[in-house]
Design an enzyme around this catalytic site. Structure first.
Site, PDB file in Angstrom:
ATOM      1  N   THR A 106       7.671  36.236 -27.995  1.00 20.75           N
ATOM      2  CA  THR A 106       8.689  37.016 -28.875  1.00 20.75           C
ATOM      3  C   THR A 106       8.021  36.592 -30.231  1.00 20.75           C
ATOM      4  OG1 THR A 106      10.493  36.456 -27.456  1.00 20.75           O
ATOM      5  CG2 THR A 106      10.873  36.789 -29.916  1.00 20.75           C
ATOM      6  N   LYS A 182      13.057  43.267 -28.588  1.00 20.02           N
ATOM      7  CA  LYS A 182      13.395  41.843 -28.268  1.00 20.02           C
ATOM      8  C   LYS A 182      13.980  40.926 -29.254  1.00 20.02           C
ATOM      9  CE  LYS A 182      13.260  38.247 -25.925  1.00 20.02           C
ATOM     10  NZ  LYS A 182      12.183  37.285 -25.504  1.00 20.02           N
ATOM     11  N   LYS A 250      13.236  29.517 -34.119  1.00 16.18           N
ATOM     12  CA  LYS A 250      12.083  30.468 -34.338  1.00 16.18           C
ATOM     13  C   LYS A 250      12.783  31.998 -34.447  1.00 16.18           C
ATOM     14  CE  LYS A 250       9.765  31.333 -30.609  1.00 16.18           C
ATOM     15  NZ  LYS A 250       9.726  32.912 -30.315  1.00 16.18           N
TER      16      LYS A 250
END
Length: 314
Positions: A106, A182, A250
């Protein structure tokens, strides 16, 4: 000329870089589908585990990629992906011309575009292919893959994609589009987990039967996939990390960076990010992301099943 028989076609060789809970399942799925799979992980025990399953191991990413038609990179973020490609013993130095690099981390779409340009300049193919579904789906070869890249990249990657995924969404010819999809998924996932943890802890504060709350909500309009999936961890008092708090520190951080660059308000994602940051700061960063419920309990005095881990900073 007589076409080659099906069983005489050359075996596709795949390298998997990163044999954690996701990468190991993906490697096993490709091996089960008949690919010759070589695995590398920074932890030697992870490589040994794959070799014990009948796979092949490698000492470095470069060694793993040397023979491969497909290199699947299953690491945490864009920086790690760049290191796998271009760092010491990176795969870009040994991949053969025409091989495809499948990037499953990601990351910010701009990072994916930059990596794709650098990889393609070397005569290689790059498929931007983040994944969703968790370790269980990875083990079954039933991941959802959100992929973008050239038609040649898709063609080269197809044997691996077919083995690893239950559904492959082909989202266009430019790297970065898969990464952007995503991040939309991660925005929703992070907010939904935070909402589920807030709700179940609020129920605990009111002294409700939490098992009954779970039963009622999962049959009602307030249910979500994350409520249904994460609240059982809270009910069991088991915060063994299946997806950690730090993952959403994150990912929601990336969402905020993207939103700021577009001058786009994302207040719900921002509020959820603050809760993940607070949980990480309280010593829960490596625990399951359902630990947000523990943070709410610690802040409010709510009683949750099991022993609530005392934070380091409260």
């Amino acid at each position: 000329m007589t076409p080659l028989a099906e069983n005489s076609r050359p075996t596709v060789i795949a390298a998997v870089i990163g044999l954690g809970s996701m990468g190991l399942g993906m490697a096993r799925s490709m091996k089960r589908a008949g690919l010759d799979v070589i695995g590398y992980d920074i932890t030697p025990a992870a490589v040994d585990r794959f070799v014990a399953d009948g796979g092949r191991g490698a000492a470095t990413p470069a060694d793993a990629a040397r023979e491969a038609d497909i290199v699947v990179c299953v690491v945490v973020n864009g920086a790690q992906t760049e290191a796998v490609l271009f760092g010491p013993e990176g795969v870009a130095s040994t991949m053969k011309a025409g091989a495809v690099f499948i990037s499953s981390a990601t990351m910010d779409p701009a990072v994916a575009r930059n990596l794709a340009q650098r990889v393609e300049a070397l005569g290689l193919h790059y498929l931007d292919a983040p994944i969703s579904g968790g370790a269980a789906k990875a083990a079954l070869g039933e991941l959802t893959i959100m992929a973008s890249g050239s038609s040649q990249a898709f063609d080269r990657a197809r044997p691996g994609l077919d083995a690893m995924a239950g559904k492959v969404y082909e989202l266009g010819g430019a790297a970065g589009t898969g990464a952007a999809f995503k991040m939309i998924n991660q925005l929703l996932a992070g907010v939904h987990i935070a909402a589920a943890c807030e709700a179940i802890s609020f129920a605990a504060k009111q002294g409700l039967d939490l098992d009954k709350v779970y039963e009622v909500i999962t049959a009602s309009a307030g249910n979500s996939w994350m409520f249904e999936n994460r609240v059982p961890h809270v009910l069991a008092g088991d915060y063994t990390p299946l997806s950690s708090i730090e993952i959403f520190v994150k990912d929601l951080g990336i969402v905020q960076d993207m939103a700021r660059s577009e001058r786009y308000p994302a207040p719900l994602a921002a509020a959820a990010l603050q809760m993940y940051l607070a949980a990480a700061g309280a010593g829960m960063g490596r625990d399951d992301d359902s630990s947000l419920a523990r943070l709410y309990a610690l802040l409010s005095g709510a009683e949750l099943p099991g022993r609530v881990k005392e934070p380091q900073s409260l």
